[in-house]
Scaffold this motif. Structure first.
Motif, short mmCIF file in Angstrom:
data_model
loop_
_atom_site.label_atom_id
_atom_site.label_comp_id
_atom_site.label_asym_id
_atom_site.label_seq_id
_atom_site.Cartn_x
_atom_site.Cartn_y
_atom_site.Cartn_z
N UNK A 355 0.82 -1.21 0.00
CA UNK A 355 0.00 0.00 0.00
C UNK A 355 0.85 1.26 0.00
N UNK A 356 1.98 1.21 0.73
CA UNK A 356 2.85 2.38 0.84
C UNK A 356 3.73 2.52 -0.40
N UNK A 357 4.03 1.40 -1.05
CA UNK A 357 4.94 1.45 -2.19
C UNK A 357 6.37 1.20 -1.81
N UNK A 358 6.60 0.45 -0.72
CA UNK A 358 7.95 0.08 -0.28
C UNK A 358 8.06 -1.44 -0.26
N UNK A 359 9.29 -1.94 -0.20
CA UNK A 359 9.48 -3.38 -0.08
C UNK A 359 9.23 -3.79 1.36
N UNK A 360 8.80 -5.05 1.60
CA UNK A 360 8.63 -5.53 2.98
C UNK A 360 9.93 -5.43 3.78
N UNK A 361 11.09 -5.64 3.12
CA UNK A 361 12.37 -5.56 3.84
C UNK A 361 12.63 -4.15 4.35
N UNK A 362 12.35 -3.14 3.49
CA UNK A 362 12.57 -1.75 3.91
C UNK A 362 11.62 -1.37 5.04
N UNK A 363 10.37 -1.76 4.93
CA UNK A 363 9.41 -1.44 5.98
C UNK A 363 9.78 -2.17 7.27
N UNK A 364 10.31 -3.39 7.13
CA UNK A 364 10.77 -4.15 8.29
C UNK A 364 11.89 -3.41 9.00
N UNK A 365 12.83 -2.90 8.22
CA UNK A 365 13.95 -2.16 8.81
C UNK A 365 13.47 -0.87 9.47
N UNK A 380 14.67 13.68 8.75
CA UNK A 380 14.92 12.91 7.52
C UNK A 380 16.38 12.53 7.35
N UNK A 381 17.31 13.41 7.74
CA UNK A 381 18.74 13.11 7.59
C UNK A 381 19.16 11.97 8.51
N UNK A 382 18.66 11.97 9.75
CA UNK A 382 19.00 10.90 10.68
C UNK A 382 18.44 9.57 10.20
N UNK A 383 17.22 9.60 9.68
CA UNK A 383 16.64 8.38 9.14
C UNK A 383 17.45 7.87 7.95
N UNK A 391 20.67 11.81 1.85
CA UNK A 391 19.69 12.72 2.48
C UNK A 391 18.48 12.98 1.58
N UNK A 392 18.67 13.26 0.27
CA UNK A 392 17.48 13.43 -0.59
C UNK A 392 16.58 12.21 -0.59
N UNK A 393 17.18 11.02 -0.59
CA UNK A 393 16.37 9.80 -0.54
C UNK A 393 15.62 9.71 0.79
N UNK A 394 16.27 10.17 1.87
CA UNK A 394 15.61 10.17 3.17
C UNK A 394 14.41 11.11 3.20
N UNK A 395 14.55 12.27 2.56
CA UNK A 395 13.42 13.21 2.52
C UNK A 395 12.27 12.65 1.68
N UNK A 396 12.61 12.01 0.56
CA UNK A 396 11.55 11.40 -0.26
C UNK A 396 10.85 10.29 0.51
N UNK A 397 11.62 9.51 1.28
CA UNK A 397 11.03 8.43 2.06
C UNK A 397 10.07 8.98 3.12
N UNK A 398 10.48 10.05 3.79
CA UNK A 398 9.62 10.65 4.80
C UNK A 398 8.31 11.14 4.19
N UNK A 399 8.40 11.76 3.00
CA UNK A 399 7.19 12.22 2.34
C UNK A 399 6.25 11.05 2.03
N UNK A 400 6.84 9.93 1.56
CA UNK A 400 6.02 8.77 1.23
C UNK A 400 5.38 8.18 2.49
#
Length: 437
Positions: A355-365, A380-383, A391-400
């Motif tokens: 539903x979120x558009x992530x892999x189960x492994x990423x959501x697990x982590x 977002x940077x700490x994540x 960092x840009x990938x972290x910001x995109x992940x937080x938005x998602x």
């Protein structure tokens, strides 16, 4: 237009060319580019010329050529290191008996001790009368020759078994040498595997996999070399790694090459790595591991080294996986018990990830990171640092995550006096998995 033929480079001693040519006859749709040498000091120049003149899809070469030129090989080039197998050693012993020589005493070079022991046991030979000098990439032919001369003088062995081409010439007929070179069948199998890997790579770049095992806290180890050899033997004797290529890497590391499916099985689908606990219990050392999956062997090793370095930062021994698409999975526990949620134990994670558009492994982590935060908000940077992404990938992940209510804004932080405040977020993945509001 017909598809261009696959081009595979071959690096070999000139005297071996007939057996390699015999091995290539069963491959269709492949063009071979040859680089032959007479002396080991010619290898680098021959490989440099080959890389400059041929557009290679893959490269096959032996242990010695690989050790001499590995730094010249492009990062994205599929490479197979062919080596003599247990059958080749058994055939050498068969030729010795055909010559009327006793099977032992004898000295053998290049083969791993485990292979020598395996064949000797199968042939019911006295292993104590067999001297073995495993391959060392830094060891010159002169040292191998000195080893054989010493053993022949001490035991009176009528012959030696060698894989190194220069050994027979250096011994100059003073002792008989039986070459246990890879047979055409062994070379053919390696060529077929390489060609299949190249074809698969063109369709899917995720065929290579590597693992790097490191002895952590080396300053606390009295005999680091002995600990590394112990770790090497532990992995060589682990049944799950029977089909893997294993060798030392540096003073405190061991590298393992295998198909990703093998590592998935060993780690129970990236959950745990019990062999680390065995290293602790049997060797008394703290070992960590990193896995890398990418489009070439060199890239896999580089990713695995990054993953192992990440594992060293944790208080408890464990392992991480990093793939070339930016995904990181871990930590994987040494006990084999999962340190993260998995879809096997929490069936909702697979549906939630879809539903979120992530892999189960990423959501697990992410769920594991949330537990470690203990309710504390994260930037977002700490994540991004926790996941090993930019960092840009972290910001995109937080938005998602925010769009799916799996991350909720929770204040801000002013890290530096100048600049804009950093928005903080509280993760809400565990509640979603457990079905709580």
């Amino acid at each position: 237009m017909p598809a261009a033929a696959m081009v595979i480079g071959l690096v070999l001693h000139a005297s071996h060319r007939p057996r390699f040519e015999q091995a290539t006859r069963t491959l269709n749709g492949v063009t071979f580019a040859w680089a032959t040498y007479e002396r080991e000091d010619q290898i680098r120049s021959r490989v440099t010329e080959l890389l400059a003149t041929a557009h290679l899809d893959g490269l096959l070469l032996g242990l010695v050529p690989y050790a001499r030129c590995r730094d010249l090989l492009p990062a994205g080039l599929p490479v197979t290191v062919t080596r003599s197998a247990a059958l080749d050693l058994a055939l050498a012993w068969s030729r010795a008996r055909g010559n009327g020589w006793p099977a032992t005493p004898v000295s053998i070079d290049t083969f791993p001790q485990e292979t020598v022991d395996e064949v000797a046991t199968a042939l019911d030979l006295d292993r104590h009368a067999i001297a073995c000098l495993p391959f060392d990439p830094e060891q010159p032919v002169a040292d191998v020759v000195a080893f054989h001369r010493e053993r022949v003088a001490a035991t009176g062995a009528p012959y030696v078994i060698s894989v190194r081409t220069g050994v027979a010439a250096a011994l100059d007929g003073r002792v008989a040498v039986l070459n246990a070179l890879a047979t055409p069948g062994t070379i053919r199998a390696d060529l077929h595997e390489l060609a299949l890997r190249v074809r698969n790579r063109k369709a899917d770049g995720q065929r290579f996999a590597a693992a790097v095992f490191l002895i952590a806290r080396p300053d606390r180890i009295a005999d680091l070399d002995r600990a590394r050899v112990g770790l090497l033997h532990l992995l060589l004797n682990t049944p799950e790694f029977a089909d893997a290529w294993i060798d030392t890497r540096g003073r405190r590391g061991v590298v393992v090459f295998a198909h990703a499916a093998l590592f998935e099985a060993v780690t129970r689908h990236w959950v745990g790595l019990p062999v680390l606990a065995e290293a602790r219990d049997t060797l008394g050392v703290r070992a960590v591991a990193g896995f890398g999956i990418g489009g070439s062997a060199r890239l896999c090793v580089a990713l695995a080294e990054r993953a192992a370095a990440r594992a060293e930062q944790d208080a408890d021994p464990g392992a991480y996986l990093i793939s070339d698409n930016g995904m990181m999975i871990g930590p994987m526990g040494a006990s084999g018990a999962p340190l993260t949620f998995t879809y096997r134990e929490h069936g909702t994670i697979e549906a939630l990830a879809g539903r979120v558009g992530l892999s189960p492994a990423t959501l697990s982590r992410l769920a594991a990171i949330e537990r470690n935060l203990g309710g504390r908000p994260v930037s977002p940077s700490e994540l991004a640092r926790s996941l090993g992404i930019t960092d840009p990938s972290g910001r995109r992940l937080i938005r998602k995550l925010s769009e799916s209510d799996l991350a909720v804004g929770d204040g801000s932080s002013q890290v530096h006096r100048k600049g804009r405040p950093t928005r903080l977020y509280r993760l809400a993945i565990t509640a979603a998995l457990e079905g709580t509001p």
